[in-house]
Scaffold this motif. Structure first.
Motif, PDB file in Angstrom:
ATOM      1  N   THR A 256       6.629   4.517 -15.845  1.00 15.86           N
ATOM      2  CA  THR A 256       6.314   3.165 -15.398  1.00 15.86           C
ATOM      3  C   THR A 256       7.342   2.631 -14.416  1.00 15.86           C
ATOM      4  O   THR A 256       8.493   2.701 -14.866  1.00 15.86           O
ATOM      5  CB  THR A 256       6.066   2.372 -16.562  1.00 15.86           C
ATOM      6  OG1 THR A 256       4.942   2.636 -17.510  1.00 15.86           O
ATOM      7  CG2 THR A 256       5.405   0.878 -15.920  1.00 15.86           C
ATOM      8  N   VAL A 257       6.925   2.262 -13.412  1.00 16.05           N
ATOM      9  CA  VAL A 257       7.791   1.661 -12.379  1.00 16.05           C
ATOM     10  C   VAL A 257       7.008   0.238 -12.048  1.00 16.05           C
ATOM     11  O   VAL A 257       5.924  -0.087 -11.687  1.00 16.05           O
ATOM     12  CB  VAL A 257       7.443   2.491 -10.937  1.00 16.05           C
ATOM     13  CG1 VAL A 257       8.553   1.796 -10.055  1.00 16.05           C
ATOM     14  CG2 VAL A 257       8.141   3.852 -11.150  1.00 16.05           C
ATOM     15  N   LYS A 258       7.933  -0.921 -12.393  1.00 13.87           N
ATOM     16  CA  LYS A 258       7.486  -2.130 -12.371  1.00 13.87           C
ATOM     17  C   LYS A 258       7.346  -2.688 -10.860  1.00 13.87           C
ATOM     18  O   LYS A 258       8.309  -2.425  -9.934  1.00 13.87           O
ATOM     19  CB  LYS A 258       8.309  -3.116 -13.280  1.00 13.87           C
ATOM     20  CG  LYS A 258       8.287  -2.359 -14.585  1.00 13.87           C
ATOM     21  CD  LYS A 258       8.947  -3.349 -15.632  1.00 13.87           C
ATOM     22  CE  LYS A 258       9.090  -2.901 -17.156  1.00 13.87           C
ATOM     23  NZ  LYS A 258       9.914  -3.460 -17.927  1.00 13.87           N
ATOM     24  N   CYS A 259       6.449  -3.645 -10.831  1.00 14.36           N
ATOM     25  CA  CYS A 259       6.385  -4.640  -9.683  1.00 14.36           C
ATOM     26  C   CYS A 259       5.784  -6.008 -10.024  1.00 14.36           C
ATOM     27  O   CYS A 259       4.480  -5.711 -10.872  1.00 14.36           O
ATOM     28  CB  CYS A 259       5.502  -4.026  -8.528  1.00 14.36           C
ATOM     29  SG  CYS A 259       5.031  -4.735  -7.139  1.00 14.36           S
ATOM     30  N   THR A 260       6.245  -6.929  -9.604  1.00 13.69           N
ATOM     31  CA  THR A 260       5.840  -8.291  -9.735  1.00 13.69           C
ATOM     32  C   THR A 260       5.541  -8.736  -8.512  1.00 13.69           C
ATOM     33  O   THR A 260       6.321  -8.636  -7.564  1.00 13.69           O
ATOM     34  CB  THR A 260       6.463  -9.164 -10.539  1.00 13.69           C
ATOM     35  OG1 THR A 260       7.920  -9.316 -10.288  1.00 13.69           O
ATOM     36  CG2 THR A 260       6.834  -8.552 -11.821  1.00 13.69           C
ATOM     37  N   TYR A 261       4.912  -9.768  -8.439  1.00 16.44           N
ATOM     38  CA  TYR A 261       4.331 -10.390  -7.034  1.00 16.44           C
ATOM     39  C   TYR A 261       4.089 -11.875  -7.052  1.00 16.44           C
ATOM     40  O   TYR A 261       4.004 -12.525  -8.163  1.00 16.44           O
ATOM     41  CB  TYR A 261       3.096  -9.966  -6.249  1.00 16.44           C
ATOM     42  CG  TYR A 261       2.011 -10.233  -7.271  1.00 16.44           C
ATOM     43  CD1 TYR A 261       1.450  -9.421  -8.229  1.00 16.44           C
ATOM     44  CD2 TYR A 261       1.243 -11.430  -6.840  1.00 16.44           C
ATOM     45  CE1 TYR A 261       0.506  -9.668  -8.914  1.00 16.44           C
ATOM     46  CE2 TYR A 261       0.274 -11.795  -7.508  1.00 16.44           C
ATOM     47  CZ  TYR A 261      -0.426 -10.805  -8.600  1.00 16.44           C
ATOM     48  OH  TYR A 261      -1.613 -11.016  -9.332  1.00 16.44           O
ATOM     49  N   SER A 262       4.425 -12.765  -6.020  1.00 16.40           N
ATOM     50  CA  SER A 262       4.169 -13.950  -5.824  1.00 16.40           C
ATOM     51  C   SER A 262       3.460 -14.262  -4.713  1.00 16.40           C
ATOM     52  O   SER A 262       3.669 -13.934  -3.589  1.00 16.40           O
ATOM     53  CB  SER A 262       5.430 -14.817  -5.943  1.00 16.40           C
ATOM     54  OG  SER A 262       5.325 -15.959  -5.734  1.00 16.40           O
TER      55      SER A 262
ATOM     56  N   SER B 194       1.597  -8.947 -12.089  1.00 24.42           N
ATOM     57  CA  SER B 194       2.200  -7.762 -11.918  1.00 24.42           C
ATOM     58  C   SER B 194       1.220  -6.542 -11.414  1.00 24.42           C
ATOM     59  O   SER B 194       0.089  -6.709 -11.527  1.00 24.42           O
ATOM     60  CB  SER B 194       2.788  -7.394 -13.390  1.00 24.42           C
ATOM     61  OG  SER B 194       1.721  -6.970 -14.417  1.00 24.42           O
ATOM     62  N   PHE B 195       1.903  -5.590 -11.238  1.00 18.50           N
ATOM     63  CA  PHE B 195       1.091  -4.206 -10.459  1.00 18.50           C
ATOM     64  C   PHE B 195       1.969  -3.096 -10.864  1.00 18.50           C
ATOM     65  O   PHE B 195       2.519  -2.604  -9.852  1.00 18.50           O
ATOM     66  CB  PHE B 195       0.976  -4.431  -9.011  1.00 18.50           C
ATOM     67  CG  PHE B 195      -0.122  -3.506  -8.394  1.00 18.50           C
ATOM     68  CD1 PHE B 195       0.196  -2.846  -7.235  1.00 18.50           C
ATOM     69  CD2 PHE B 195      -1.356  -3.430  -8.859  1.00 18.50           C
ATOM     70  CE1 PHE B 195      -0.674  -1.830  -6.602  1.00 18.50           C
ATOM     71  CE2 PHE B 195      -2.231  -2.302  -8.398  1.00 18.50           C
ATOM     72  CZ  PHE B 195      -1.830  -1.721  -7.359  1.00 18.50           C
TER      73      PHE B 195
END
Lengths: 112, 113
Positions: B20-26, B73-74
């Motif tokens: 899993t490689v994490k990414c969050t966004y706004s 998140s994505f």
């Protein structure tokens, strides 16, 4: 199918010299074109983008300029290179403004 | 302000294990989210994207990503990692009405035998 070319692959230039990097796209018409710089192998910074011939938007004021003389040709230039211009330059294209961007192989520029 | 964040500089995984490689966004409005992979001295390769529809997006090379609106998140996932998956992974978000693809800082994935 579409392909994107960049040249040269690597370039070593002295400080104060001019620069011209070229990007061409095949297999599509009227693409959106982009120039990015990647410093230190990580962060990507959008430098310029173009939605048509002669239409250039600049994202970061700096020592560089871009031109689009033909539909599928995008050129990155400088009149006098600075040490800080060193980096990995990437060209990309997309069909439209929110479509997937496809990247070229990149040009590694070292300014000495 | 619209932004994308990758909280991990590096992720280490054993071959065969899930990754899993994490990414969050706004973002204000609907997000257009992308994952790219970069091998050394190469351009970025597109893996997958989320525009709308199913929250689980399948992409190239066995990768998939799960869009989670409530957690903004994505995260990128793969059921069984390969040594050849070792590379730099970027999450990206379209901002400003398009044309401006904002990238995360990248996550170095290392898959070991």
């Amino acid at each position: 199918s579409q392909t994107i070319h960049q040249w040269p692959a690597t370039l070593v230039q002295p400080v104060g010299s001019p620069l011209s990097l070229e990007c061409t796209v095949e297999g599509t018409s009227n693409p959106n074109l982009y120039w990015y710089r990647q410093a230190a192998g990580r962060g990507l910074q959008l430098l310029f983008y173009s939605v048509g011939i002669g239409q250039i938007s600049s994202e970061v004021p700096q020592n560089l300029s871009a031109s689009r003389p033909q539909d599928r040709q995008f050129i990155l230039s400088s009149k006098k290179l600075l040490l800080s211009d060193s980096g990995f330059y990437l060209c990309a294209w997309s069909v439209g403004p929110t479509d997937t961007q496809y990247f070229g192989p990149g040009t590694r520029l070292t300014v000495l | 302000a619209q932004s994308v964040a990758q909280p991990e500089d590096q992720v280490n995984v054993a071959e065969g294990n899930p990754l899993t490689v994490k990414c969050t966004y706004s973002v204000s409005g609907n997000p257009y989210l992308f994952w790219y992979v970069q091998y050394p001295n190469r351009g970025l390769q597109f893996l997958l994207k989320y525009i709308t529809g199913d929250n689980l997006v399948k992409g190239s090379y066995g990768f998939e990503a799960e869009f989670n609106k409530s957690q903004t998140s994505f995260h990128l996932k793969k059921p069984s990692a390969l040594v050849s998956d070792s590379a730099l992974y970027f999450c990206a978000l379209y901002t400003g009405g398009g044309n401006k693809l904002t990238f995360g800082t990248g996550t170095q994935l290392k898959v070991e035998l």
